[in-house]
Design a protein around this motif. Structure first.
Motif, mmCIF file in Angstrom:
data_model
loop_
_atom_site.group_PDB
_atom_site.id
_atom_site.type_symbol
_atom_site.label_atom_id
_atom_site.label_comp_id
_atom_site.label_asym_id
_atom_site.label_seq_id
_atom_site.Cartn_x
_atom_site.Cartn_y
_atom_site.Cartn_z
ATOM 1 N N HIS A 74 23.296 3.694 0.887
ATOM 2 C CA HIS A 74 22.915 4.111 -0.591
ATOM 3 C C HIS A 74 21.632 4.723 -1.026
ATOM 4 N N PHE A 75 21.806 5.216 -1.947
ATOM 5 C CA PHE A 75 20.599 5.847 -2.638
ATOM 6 C C PHE A 75 20.182 4.967 -4.063
ATOM 7 N N CYS A 76 19.159 4.698 -4.102
ATOM 8 C CA CYS A 76 18.696 4.175 -5.607
ATOM 9 C C CYS A 76 17.605 5.075 -6.151
ATOM 10 N N ALA A 77 17.690 5.205 -7.858
ATOM 11 C CA ALA A 77 16.640 5.924 -8.398
ATOM 12 C C ALA A 77 15.744 5.228 -9.065
ATOM 13 N N ASN A 78 14.679 5.620 -9.467
ATOM 14 C CA ASN A 78 13.736 5.097 -10.176
ATOM 15 C C ASN A 78 12.994 5.888 -10.959
ATOM 16 N N VAL A 79 12.703 5.647 -12.397
ATOM 17 C CA VAL A 79 11.665 6.410 -13.102
ATOM 18 C C VAL A 79 10.217 5.821 -13.176
ATOM 19 N N VAL A 80 9.400 6.617 -12.633
ATOM 20 C CA VAL A 80 7.727 6.312 -12.096
ATOM 21 C C VAL A 80 7.245 6.334 -13.636
ATOM 22 N N GLY A 81 6.513 5.356 -13.727
ATOM 23 C CA GLY A 81 5.615 5.127 -14.889
ATOM 24 C C GLY A 81 4.091 5.011 -14.489
ATOM 25 N N GLY A 102 0.903 -1.049 -0.039
ATOM 26 C CA GLY A 102 0.035 0.133 0.114
ATOM 27 C C GLY A 102 0.789 1.304 -0.026
ATOM 28 N N ARG A 103 -0.006 2.400 0.093
ATOM 29 C CA ARG A 103 0.667 3.867 -0.030
ATOM 30 C C ARG A 103 1.336 4.283 1.289
ATOM 31 N N THR A 104 2.506 4.737 1.308
ATOM 32 C CA THR A 104 2.999 5.083 2.588
ATOM 33 C C THR A 104 3.864 6.463 2.168
ATOM 34 N N PRO A 105 4.384 7.200 3.239
ATOM 35 C CA PRO A 105 4.950 8.607 3.033
ATOM 36 C C PRO A 105 6.439 8.419 2.122
ATOM 37 N N ARG A 106 6.872 6.997 2.453
ATOM 38 C CA ARG A 106 8.120 6.626 1.630
ATOM 39 C C ARG A 106 8.021 6.496 0.029
ATOM 40 N N ASN A 107 6.784 5.745 -0.155
ATOM 41 C CA ASN A 107 6.592 5.358 -1.578
ATOM 42 C C ASN A 107 5.619 6.210 -2.215
ATOM 43 N N ASP A 108 5.395 7.289 -1.634
ATOM 44 C CA ASP A 108 4.121 8.167 -2.461
ATOM 45 C C ASP A 108 4.694 8.531 -3.817
ATOM 46 N N VAL A 109 5.869 8.959 -3.948
ATOM 47 C CA VAL A 109 6.046 9.380 -5.418
ATOM 48 C C VAL A 109 5.697 8.090 -6.608
ATOM 49 N N MET A 110 5.821 7.194 -5.916
ATOM 50 C CA MET A 110 5.524 5.792 -6.997
ATOM 51 C C MET A 110 4.359 5.812 -7.590
ATOM 52 N N TRP A 111 3.282 6.437 -6.971
ATOM 53 C CA TRP A 111 1.846 6.265 -7.332
ATOM 54 C C TRP A 111 1.751 7.322 -8.309
ATOM 55 N N GLY A 112 2.527 8.096 -8.850
ATOM 56 C CA GLY A 112 2.538 9.161 -9.990
ATOM 57 C C GLY A 112 2.238 10.453 -9.478
ATOM 58 N N PRO A 113 2.205 11.333 -10.666
ATOM 59 C CA PRO A 113 2.132 11.075 -12.019
ATOM 60 C C PRO A 113 3.437 10.333 -12.546
ATOM 61 N N ALA A 114 3.367 9.786 -13.547
ATOM 62 C CA ALA A 114 4.901 9.525 -14.356
ATOM 63 C C ALA A 114 5.624 10.602 -14.663
ATOM 64 N N GLY A 115 6.828 10.226 -14.861
ATOM 65 C CA GLY A 115 7.892 10.969 -15.141
ATOM 66 C C GLY A 115 8.568 11.421 -14.054
ATOM 67 N N HIS A 116 8.281 11.238 -12.910
ATOM 68 C CA HIS A 116 9.057 11.604 -11.725
ATOM 69 C C HIS A 116 9.917 10.829 -11.192
ATOM 70 N N LEU A 117 10.934 11.365 -10.514
ATOM 71 C CA LEU A 117 12.025 10.346 -9.767
ATOM 72 C C LEU A 117 11.720 9.941 -8.703
ATOM 73 N N TYR A 118 11.875 8.486 -8.383
ATOM 74 C CA TYR A 118 11.525 7.985 -6.911
ATOM 75 C C TYR A 118 13.113 7.570 -6.441
ATOM 76 N N VAL A 119 13.414 8.268 -5.569
ATOM 77 C CA VAL A 119 14.688 8.095 -4.868
ATOM 78 C C VAL A 119 14.613 7.699 -3.331
ATOM 79 N N TYR A 120 15.180 6.499 -3.170
ATOM 80 C CA TYR A 120 14.941 5.978 -1.734
ATOM 81 C C TYR A 120 16.233 5.456 -1.120
#
Length: 212
Positions: free
Chosen positions: A85-92, A61-79
């Protein structure tokens, strides 16, 4: 303007993470800051869906940590992972439906001296960024970049389009180091790229290492 100078549109990225992973291979992530600019051609990525993917940060489910992953697309999700370490993701996907693509490795197109300064002990001599933590470090990405809009031409981090690769140039296999859905073949890479990281199977022995 060449194709590789064109920023992706949001609509181009608002697609299923599997399709997005294919589309991102060969594209360029550009990070601009006070120290300079680094451009990296993406050579290895991993797709993660949402609540139907046990390896995803959004599975429960949705949490403050993963909120960016829920969109909109085209944003960077960094955790942040492992406390270092940091890891980066492109939200789709579409807004409200979680899904993203982890950026695992790439070939440095410009800014190699800055990459070497940031990662003096990294393999490849500044020519490659092999592994998701090395990639984000090479680009100078951190917690402050979580939520950055990659399709805004004025953004400090931009995702630049490149021609889609032919299917025969792309290989796939299991994701690296995940704790669940271990055999799902959603890691994709450019065949023959020197930046592709070594495969390390996940499982119960490393339960904390689930990624986006």
């Amino acid at each position: 303007m060449t194709e590789q100078d064109r920023v992706f549109s949001r609509a181009e990225l608002a697609i299923d993470p599997i399709d997005l992973a294919h589309r991102l291979l060969g594209s360029v992530l550009e990070s601009r800051g006070e120290q300079g600019t680094v451009r990296i051609r993406l050579a290895e990525v991993e797709a993660y869906r949402g609540q139907d993917d046990p390896a995803s940060h959004c599975y429960r489910g949705r949490t403050p940590r993963n909120d960016v992953m829920w969109g909109p697309a085209g944003h960077l999700y960094v955790y942040f992972v492992y406390g270092m370490h940091f890891c980066a993701n492109v939200v789709g996907t579409t807004d409200g439906v979680p899904g993203a693509v982890l950026l695992r490795a790439g070939e440095v197109l410009s800014g190699a001296e800055l990459v070497r300064a940031r990662r003096p002990t990294a393999r490849g001599g500044g020519a490659v960024a092999k592994g998701p933590a090395v990639l984000t470090s090479a680009l100078g990405l951190g917690r402050e970049h979580n939520g950055v809009d990659l399709v805004d031409p004025a953004s400090p981090v931009r995702l630049l389009a490149a021609p889609a690769l032919p299917p025969e140039r792309i290989r796939s296999g299991p994701r690296v180091g995940v704790a669940a859905a271990v055999e799902v073949p959603w890691r994709f890479w450019i065949d023959g790229s020197p930046a592709v990281s070594a495969y390390r199977r996940g499982g119960r022995v490393r339960p904390r290492n689930s990624v986006a």
